[in-house]
Enzyme design. Structure first.
Site: not given
Ligand code: AMP
Length: 284
Positions: A30, A32-34, A37, A61, A190-191
């Protein structure tokens, strides 16, 4: 790295790569990559010749009762694009809501993985996993990847997607990547930016509480209810509002019994404006 916004353009590029016999990995996000990701991108590179990352804040969702969570979700497209260039991704797919849901979010055909979608996070966020399963099924059909990569941080989501892929016969390998954490143990998310500076200091208590529960289980304790209620008490004392803290079987997230060996402890708790989730797996 290319950025594409339409399914037609995406399919054309995927077709060209497939013609050349290249393996394709999909990393849905979604935005806001860290670093968490980007770790998925690294894993994807190990499994495929081409890595496609989608950035789409999926309204389906979030649910009606999300209290503005969808609207306030951080959108940082240019920074995301830059990080993906540096990470060596091949394609960024950034569709609009109209491209993803041309008949409207309300009217889209939905995918439901029953049972597992209704417990834990699904109980507190009704409809959430239908939204996740639906958007992931759409991406899997659009991209038809050889591999799709997801984080273990969202452990329940990973199991929902594994079942979705198996039961709807998507010819894709689902790869899970271990949770990437901040130095103090807080799972990257991201939160986390919804936390005040003072809450951020306290937030790592969630992971510490999971670790403490893991130690009790590994050392042979079998009273799950005691472990769970002690953990919730510790979290409340640290200023969290826990939704759940529970010891489950790792394969189906049913409550763990004393004889179960492959376990996962899962927790969701509010700290101020942030809903944090985390989990820890163990064998005994
Ligand atoms: P999101 O953008 O939060 O929907 O996450 C996208 C993908 O990144 C999902 O498969 C998450 O499980 C994964 N993800 C998010 N945060 C982490 C993290 N700290 N470590 C590993 N994978 C992550």
């Amino acid at each position: 790295m290319q950025t594409l916004t339409t399914i037609a353009d995406l399919r054309q590029q995927i077709h060209a790569w497939s013609q050349q016999g290249e393996r394709i990995a999909l990393v849905p996000t979604m935005g806001n990559l860290h670093t968490g990701h980007l770790q998925l991108v690294e894993a994807a590179k190990q499994h495929a010749d081409r890595v496609l990352v989608s950035v789409f804040v999926n309204p389906l969702q979030f649910g009606d009762a999300s209290g503005g969570d969808f609207e306030r979700y951080p959108r940082t497209f240019e920074a995301d694009r830059q990080k993906l260039v540096e990470s060596g991704a091949d394609l960024l797919f950034f569709p609009s809501q109209e491209e993803m849901y041309p008949a409207g979010v309300e009217n889209v055909t939905r995918v439901e993985v029953p049972g597992i979608s209704d417990i834990l996070c699904g109980k507190f966020r009704p409809g959430h996993f239908v939204g996740v399963a639906t958007v992931v099924a759409k991406f899997l059909n659009m991209v038809q990847p050889d591999v799709a990569v997801f984080g273990e941080k969202d452990f329940q989501q990973l199991l929902v997607i594994r079942r979705l892929a198996a039961e709807l016969c998507f010819p894709v390998e689902i790869v899970g990547v271990p949770t990437v954490r901040e130095v103090d143990g807080l799972a990257m998310s991201s939160r986390n930016q919804y936390l005040s500076a003072e809450e951020r200091q306290r937030a790592a208590a969630l992971y510490r509480t999971l670790q403490a529960a893991k130690e009790r289980l590994v050392s042979g304790e079998t009273d799950m209810a005691a472990i769970e209620s002690d953990a919730e008490k510790i979290l409340r004392e640290a200023g969290f509002c826990p939704e759940y803290f529970t010891v489950c079987r790792a394969d189906d997230l049913q409550p763990a019994a004393a004889a179960d060996t492959a376990l996962v402890i899962l927790a969701a708790a509010w700290l101020g404006e942030a809903r944090l989730i985390d989990n820890i797996q163990l064998q005994r």
